[in-house]
Design a protein around this motif. Structure first.
Motif, short mmCIF file in Angstrom:
data_model
loop_
_atom_site.label_atom_id
_atom_site.label_comp_id
_atom_site.label_asym_id
_atom_site.label_seq_id
_atom_site.Cartn_x
_atom_site.Cartn_y
_atom_site.Cartn_z
N THR A 1 58.67 -12.33 19.28
CA THR A 1 59.38 -13.33 18.51
C THR A 1 59.36 -12.87 17.06
N ILE A 2 60.53 -12.87 16.43
CA ILE A 2 60.63 -12.37 15.06
C ILE A 2 60.93 -13.52 14.11
N ASN A 3 60.14 -13.61 13.05
CA ASN A 3 60.40 -14.58 11.99
C ASN A 3 60.67 -13.79 10.72
N SER A 4 61.94 -13.51 10.49
CA SER A 4 62.33 -12.69 9.34
C SER A 4 62.03 -13.36 8.01
N ASN A 5 62.04 -14.69 7.99
CA ASN A 5 61.82 -15.42 6.74
C ASN A 5 60.45 -15.15 6.13
N VAL A 6 59.46 -14.95 6.98
CA VAL A 6 58.10 -14.72 6.48
C VAL A 6 57.59 -13.32 6.82
N GLN B 1 57.18 -11.87 9.86
CA GLN B 1 56.20 -11.85 10.93
C GLN B 1 56.81 -11.49 12.27
N LYS C 1 48.70 -14.96 21.83
CA LYS C 1 49.63 -14.61 20.76
C LYS C 1 48.93 -13.76 19.72
N ILE D 1 49.81 -12.18 15.89
CA ILE D 1 50.77 -12.29 14.80
C ILE D 1 50.53 -11.16 13.82
N THR E 1 52.06 -9.40 10.20
CA THR E 1 52.89 -9.68 9.02
C THR E 1 53.20 -8.38 8.29
N GLY F 1 65.34 -7.92 13.38
CA GLY F 1 65.40 -8.22 14.79
C GLY F 1 66.18 -7.23 15.61
#
Length: 81
Positions: free
Chosen positions: A29-34, A36, A57, A59, A61, A67
């Motif tokens: 799972t990609i969280n581009s905003n932070v 991670q 999980k 994580i 950073t 993505g």
């Protein structure tokens, strides 16, 4: 002596044809905003008496993440390279 900083950029690729043919699942799972990336996986060390569906999980950073739909031009225009 240089005082340059190192920045780390990660670009995740989509599943390839071989992985798709083996019915592999994307566990990222990609969280581009932070910046991670979350790796979701089942704990392979569990016994049959434990909860076999318990997610593990991890994580990570980074300075920036891209993505599976990203293209080379996206990295260029990000200002990071």
């Amino acid at each position: 002596m240089s005082t340059e900083n190192i920045k780390v950029i990660v670009r995740c690729r989509p599943l390839n044809k071989r992985e798709i043919s083996f019915n592999a699942q994307n566990i990222i799972t990609i969280n581009s905003n932070v910046g991670q990336i979350i790796v979701n996986s089942l704990d392979k060390t569990q016994t049959q008496y434990d909860n076999p569906q318990e997610d593990v999980k991890q994580i990570f950073t980074f300075d920036q993440v891209f993505g599976t739909q990203s293209m080379n031009i996206d990295l260029l225009y990000s200002g990071m390279i």
